[in-house]
Design an enzyme around this catalytic site. Structure first.
Site, PDB file in Angstrom:
ATOM      1  CG  ASP A  96      -2.049   0.956   1.132  1.00 28.21           C
ATOM      2  OD1 ASP A  96      -2.259   1.525   0.047  1.00 28.21           O
ATOM      3  OD2 ASP A  96      -2.741   1.149   2.149  1.00 28.21           O
ATOM      4  CG  ASN A 111      -7.483  -2.670  -6.122  1.00 29.71           C
ATOM      5  OD1 ASN A 111      -6.503  -3.401  -5.997  1.00 29.71           O
ATOM      6  ND2 ASN A 111      -7.801  -1.768  -5.201  1.00 29.71           N
TER       7      ASN A 111
HETATM    8  C1  FPP Z   1      -1.809   0.350  -3.263  1.00 26.66           C
HETATM    9  O1  FPP Z   1      -1.420   1.662  -3.506  1.00 26.66           O
HETATM   10  C2  FPP Z   1      -1.362  -0.511  -4.317  1.00 26.66           C
HETATM   11  C3  FPP Z   1      -2.175  -1.097  -5.242  1.00 26.66           C
HETATM   12  C4  FPP Z   1      -3.625  -0.917  -5.327  1.00 26.66           C
HETATM   13  C5  FPP Z   1      -1.633  -1.957  -6.258  1.00 26.66           C
HETATM   14  C6  FPP Z   1      -0.379  -2.679  -5.921  1.00 26.66           C
HETATM   15  C7  FPP Z   1       0.270  -2.920  -7.193  1.00 26.66           C
HETATM   16  C8  FPP Z   1       1.591  -2.835  -7.450  1.00 26.66           C
HETATM   17  C9  FPP Z   1       2.645  -2.639  -6.464  1.00 26.66           C
HETATM   18  C10 FPP Z   1       2.045  -2.950  -8.843  1.00 26.66           C
HETATM   19  C11 FPP Z   1       1.598  -4.161  -9.582  1.00 26.66           C
HETATM   20  C12 FPP Z   1       2.168  -5.414  -9.037  1.00 26.66           C
HETATM   21  C13 FPP Z   1       2.774  -6.376  -9.754  1.00 26.66           C
HETATM   22  C14 FPP Z   1       3.098  -7.666  -9.087  1.00 26.66           C
HETATM   23  C15 FPP Z   1       3.124  -6.200 -11.169  1.00 26.66           C
HETATM   24  P1  FPP Z   1      -2.526   2.794  -3.530  1.00 26.66           P
HETATM   25  O2  FPP Z   1      -2.719   3.201  -4.934  1.00 26.66           O
HETATM   26  O3  FPP Z   1      -3.754   2.330  -2.829  1.00 26.66           O
HETATM   27  O4  FPP Z   1      -1.791   3.910  -2.715  1.00 26.66           O
HETATM   28  P2  FPP Z   1      -2.468   5.044  -1.836  1.00 26.66           P
HETATM   29  O5  FPP Z   1      -3.248   4.347  -0.743  1.00 26.66           O
HETATM   30  O6  FPP Z   1      -1.275   5.791  -1.315  1.00 26.66           O
HETATM   31  O7  FPP Z   1      -3.318   5.865  -2.758  1.00 26.66           O
END
Ligand code: FPP
Length: 228
Positions: free
Chosen positions: A16, A64
């Site tokens: 996250d 998501n």
């Molecule tokens: C949370 O950050 C992260 C996600 C919803 C996606 C996680 C995905 C990756 C790290 C990349 C894809 C993975 C692979 C294995 C290719 P957020 O966007 O919720 O962050 P925030 O809470 O700060 O807005």
């Protein structure tokens, strides 16, 4: 063989903070996700040194899809690019890919890429499990339905046997980055007796050293599984 109870076999991570990482730098969210993939790559490269049997990463939840189309597209394209670019490394490093969640309903080209990657890494020694279109409640409901369809008893054991993670070691440690303290529908069943670690580090800043530190902390915890 005496199993070393202090050594973690299976760690899962809720990655996250990509968005906040980007926002702090006045960069588009997509850049935060790109840097998030780089953090994944660093960790997979360091997997051998962790001694883990399995690392499970929450890459895309069933919730998501509620994000703007553009961001969903960015995440799916990152997944395509990541599998394409890193598959040869997985094979060379004996990493076995596993996907959990309803990944079969993703775009057909992604499903085909993943099927190919699963086949090509089937003999790997350490498992990288990626949760895609994953929701813990849904996983439990699916497993219970399969257990019931078998005609036998619906019990803890028969549900567990039908979870997406049935072939993985028990979850030892669940880590969430970015300072949020919740499970967000991740590995609800498997977390029953897992240790939890919530760290403030934003996911793109997460380094293998953070994981090694977490494993060190884990080794010092006393797990009682409800006993005393
Ligand atoms: C949370 O950050 C992260 C996600 C919803 C996606 C996680 C995905 C990756 C790290 C990349 C894809 C993975 C692979 C294995 C290719 P957020 O966007 O919720 O962050 P925030 O809470 O700060 O807005």
């Amino acid at each position: 063989m005496v199993l070393d109870q202090s050594r973690a076999r299976h760690v899962a991570i809720i990655m996250d903070g990509n968005g906040r990482w980007a926002k702090k730098r006045a960069l588009p969210r997509a850049v935060g996700h790109q840097r998030g993939v780089e953090a994944v790559r660093r960790l997979v490269r360091a997997l051998e040194g962790t001694g883990l049997e399995c690392l499970t990463l929450y890459a895309f939840s069933s919730e998501n899809w509620k994000r703007p189309d553009e961001e969903v597209d960015d995440l799916m394209n990152l997944m395509r690019k990541f599998i394409k670019s890193d598959l040869p490394e997985f094979i060379a490093n004996d990493v076995k890919l596993k996907i959990i969640g309803d990944w079969q309903s993703l775009a057909p080209d992604i499903v085909a890429m993943l099927e190919d990657a699963l086949a090509q890494t089937a003999n790997g020694k350490q498992t990288l499990a990626v949760a895609l279109n994953y929701g813990g409640q849904h996983e439990i409901a699916r497993a219970a339905a399969k257990a019931a369809a078998g005609g036998g008893e619906v019990s803890i054991d028969t549900i567990a046997a039908h979870l997406d993670t049935a072939d993985l070691p028990p979850l030892d440690l669940l880590i969430r980055t970015s300072g949020e303290i919740r499970l967000s529908n991740f590995l609800l069943w498997q977390a029953a007796y897992a240790e939890m670690l919530f760290v403030d580090t934003l996911w793109p800043d997460f380094e293998p050293a953070h994981l090694l530190q977490a494993l060190d902390d884990f080794a010092r915890r006393e797990r009682r599984y409800g006993g005393r």
